[in-house]
Motif scaffolding. Structure first.
Motif, PDB file in Angstrom:
ATOM      1  N   ARG A  80       0.839  -1.215   0.000  1.00 53.17           N
ATOM      2  CA  ARG A  80       0.000   0.000   0.000  1.00 53.17           C
ATOM      3  C   ARG A  80       0.865   1.252   0.000  1.00 53.17           C
ATOM      4  N   LEU A  81       1.921   1.228   0.797  1.00 57.67           N
ATOM      5  CA  LEU A  81       2.809   2.380   0.880  1.00 57.67           C
ATOM      6  C   LEU A  81       3.427   2.681  -0.478  1.00 57.67           C
ATOM      7  N   VAL A  82       3.937   1.659  -1.149  1.00 57.27           N
ATOM      8  CA  VAL A  82       4.612   1.858  -2.433  1.00 57.27           C
ATOM      9  C   VAL A  82       3.629   2.302  -3.502  1.00 57.27           C
ATOM     10  N   VAL A  83       2.425   1.725  -3.520  1.00 53.51           N
ATOM     11  CA  VAL A  83       1.402   2.160  -4.484  1.00 53.51           C
ATOM     12  C   VAL A  83       1.080   3.635  -4.268  1.00 53.51           C
ATOM     13  N   GLY A  84       0.979   4.043  -3.011  1.00 55.41           N
ATOM     14  CA  GLY A  84       0.723   5.457  -2.721  1.00 55.41           C
ATOM     15  C   GLY A  84       1.859   6.347  -3.166  1.00 55.41           C
ATOM     16  N   MET A  85       3.080   5.885  -2.992  1.00 51.76           N
ATOM     17  CA  MET A  85       4.234   6.663  -3.440  1.00 51.76           C
ATOM     18  C   MET A  85       4.244   6.796  -4.957  1.00 51.76           C
ATOM     19  N   GLU A  86       3.883   5.736  -5.656  1.00 52.22           N
ATOM     20  CA  GLU A  86       3.803   5.806  -7.120  1.00 52.22           C
ATOM     21  C   GLU A  86       2.751   6.821  -7.556  1.00 52.22           C
ATOM     22  N   LYS A  87       1.660   6.875  -6.812  1.00 54.68           N
ATOM     23  CA  LYS A  87       0.626   7.860  -7.116  1.00 54.68           C
ATOM     24  C   LYS A  87       1.148   9.276  -6.885  1.00 54.68           C
ATOM     25  N   MET A  88       1.884   9.472  -5.767  1.00 60.26           N
ATOM     26  CA  MET A  88       2.439  10.799  -5.482  1.00 60.26           C
ATOM     27  C   MET A  88       3.449  11.218  -6.549  1.00 60.26           C
ATOM     28  N   ALA A  89       4.131  10.264  -7.136  1.00 61.08           N
ATOM     29  CA  ALA A  89       5.099  10.580  -8.188  1.00 61.08           C
ATOM     30  C   ALA A  89       4.436  11.218  -9.401  1.00 61.08           C
ATOM     31  N   HIS A  90       3.124  11.027  -9.537  1.00 63.67           N
ATOM     32  CA  HIS A  90       2.374  11.611 -10.653  1.00 63.67           C
ATOM     33  C   HIS A  90       1.447  12.748 -10.221  1.00 63.67           C
ATOM     34  N   GLU A  91       0.994  12.724  -8.954  1.00 62.46           N
ATOM     35  CA  GLU A  91      -0.066  13.629  -8.540  1.00 62.46           C
ATOM     36  C   GLU A  91       0.323  14.606  -7.437  1.00 62.46           C
TER      37      GLU A  91
ATOM     38  N   ASP B 148       3.553  20.304  -7.490  1.00 59.00           N
ATOM     39  CA  ASP B 148       4.748  20.491  -8.315  1.00 59.00           C
ATOM     40  C   ASP B 148       6.024  20.590  -7.485  1.00 59.00           C
ATOM     41  N   VAL B 149       5.929  21.214  -6.300  1.00 54.84           N
ATOM     42  CA  VAL B 149       7.110  21.445  -5.476  1.00 54.84           C
ATOM     43  C   VAL B 149       7.767  20.140  -5.050  1.00 54.84           C
ATOM     44  N   THR B 150       6.964  19.098  -4.842  1.00 53.75           N
ATOM     45  CA  THR B 150       7.507  17.837  -4.311  1.00 53.75           C
ATOM     46  C   THR B 150       7.412  16.658  -5.284  1.00 53.75           C
ATOM     47  N   ARG B 151       6.780  16.835  -6.442  1.00 50.11           N
ATOM     48  CA  ARG B 151       6.522  15.694  -7.323  1.00 50.11           C
ATOM     49  C   ARG B 151       7.810  14.992  -7.756  1.00 50.11           C
ATOM     50  N   LYS B 152       8.816  15.746  -8.146  1.00 50.18           N
ATOM     51  CA  LYS B 152      10.064  15.132  -8.596  1.00 50.18           C
ATOM     52  C   LYS B 152      10.801  14.447  -7.447  1.00 50.18           C
TER      53      LYS B 152
END
Length: 437
Positions: free
Chosen positions: A326-337, A340-344
């Motif tokens: 669940r944690l990793v799936v959420g991180m993958e989502k944050m990588a796209h959503e 802008d300040v933290t996405r990269k």
């Protein structure tokens, strides 16, 4: 019209509200515990937008779905009363609303504006420092402290803030000077104690650091769980780097883990210490089981990449497979959503690092090196202090050692040994890189 403890005007006539706001301000800046009266103050004076904003912030700090509901309630109240608030209050309320909505870019911009236009507002300056700290912006961290210090020359907290800003900018002598000054002005200034400990750790002054922290440790007992556990975490690092491993394990059990097992920063302190010990070959017994259980029970994750990079290792070591997925799936989502300040930071640093840390937990060190090589050059972007991020550097170093990539790791360790001479931990790691146990 009333004023807060730093002379900033408050749109209230209620002494109860003023007292609750001052308690909130001092508890936040001084790492105390007297936050809850802000709820009663706002409920007693619902038209006071600034009190509602502080109450909303407390809801956010709770890190639970229930806390989010509380924050939503008081955010609505703060927004409805903004028109009656003063200019500084309106700007502050607007910043808190951005924080609630996860509009990080807007939040940072408004906090900078508060520092520039209202340097008397030390609470906003502290919130600004914390917010820029979370994105690894050390330059702004120091700029904030420098911008407000002239308005707060009689305040120990201001010197503690500048001490930490200077330390993160490698101005070690000046940082220690500020930290010692703050402690002389007000002995119960744990952030200043912590800033001086940073200097001493960075310079390899372990004996001095142990004495400094031990002499001041009685001032932490009534501070909030983060500050209490974090300063004891710093004390543990002094012993750990001297390769006295029994004392850090004892401090872990008695001081670092167990004050508030549900709180993110308490969990991060504990994970960091346990993981460092393990990287240095210490058998930590079954301690991962308890901490991984509490991390798995978290209902709010993917808040900050720095946190998740700790959580993932604890979950992997504790065999909490579902929670880790669940944690990793959420991180993958944050990588796209993510904003802008933290996405990269999520996409290019946190995610590859997390995959590397999971590989470490599984004993797949070649995979760990491959993933960490992508993230390591940009660890600064995920926030945390130099001392905190050194955990990730050690993960990189020990992975290279375990993968027997000695040519690659030797220059890294040689630089550590040359920078901080006579640190047993560094010397032992360097000896391993040179084929000696």
């Amino acid at each position: 019209m009333r004023e807060d403890m730093f002379g900033n005007q408050l749109s209230t006539q209620s002494e109860q509200t003023v007292g609750a706001i001052n308690s909130f301000i001092e508890s936040y800046i001084g790492f105390g515990t007297d936050f809850l009266p802000i709820f009663d103050a706002s409920d007693s004076e619902p038209d006071c937008a600034i009190a509602a904003a502080y109450a909303a912030l407390l809801g956010i700090f709770m890190e639970t779905p229930e806390g989010r509901e509380i924050a939503r309630k008081y955010s609505v109240r703060a927004q409805e009363g903004m028109s009656k608030a003063k200019e500084r209050e309106q700007l502050f309320i607007s910043a808190i609303l951005d924080l609630y909505d996860n509009k990080i870019g807007n939040l940072l911009q408004k906090l900078r504006q508060l520092v520039i236009e209202f340097p008397g507002d030390l609470f906003s300056a502290k919130l600004a420092q914390n917010s820029y700290f979370n994105i690894g912006d050390d330059k702004t961290l120091l700029w904030i402290a420098d911008s407000v210090i002239d308005r707060h020359k009689g305040c120990a907290y201001a010197y503690g803030m500048r001490a930490f800003g200077r330390e993160q900018s490698s101005m070690f002598d000046l940082a220690e000077e500020d930290g010692r000054r703050a402690t002389e002005m007000q002995r119960k200034e744990p952030w200043a104690h912590h800033a001086v400990a940073h200097v001493m750790l960075t310079q390899g002054r372990h004996g001095e650091g142990i004495k400094w922290m031990q002499d001041l440790s009685n001032e932490w007992d009534d501070r909030n769980s983060f500050m209490f556990t974090h300063n004891w975490w710093h004390q543990a690092l002094f012993y750990l780097e001297q390769e006295d491993f029994d004392t850090p394990l004892k401090l872990y059990d008695e001081k670092v883990w167990g004050v508030d097992k549900t709180y993110s920063l308490d969990q991060v302190n504990a994970i960091s210490l346990l993981w460092r010990l393990e990287q240095l070959g210490v058998d930590v017994g079954d301690r991962w089981q308890d901490i991984s259980h509490h991390v798995a029970d978290r209902r709010l994750v993917n808040d900050q990449p720095f946190f998740d990079m700790h959580y993932c290792y604890a979950l992997a070591r504790g065999s909490q497979t579902e929670a880790l997925d669940r944690l990793v799936v959420g991180m993958e989502k944050m990588a796209h959503e993510a904003p802008d300040v933290t996405r990269k930071s999520w996409a290019d640093v946190a995610l590859p690092a997390t995959r590397g840390f999971i590989a470490i937990a599984e004993g797949k060190f070649d995979d760990a090196v491959r993933w960490l090589s992508k993230a390591r050059p940009r660890f600064q972007e995920i926030g945390g202090s130099h001392a905190q991020r050194d955990l990730f550097e050690l993960a990189w170093v020990t992975s290279l050692l375990e993968a027997r990539k000695f040519e690659e790791v030797r220059p890294v360790l040689e630089a550590r040994v040359n920078f901080r001479q006579n640190v047993p931990m560094d010397a032992r790691l360097f000896a391993r890189a040179n084929g000696r146990t």
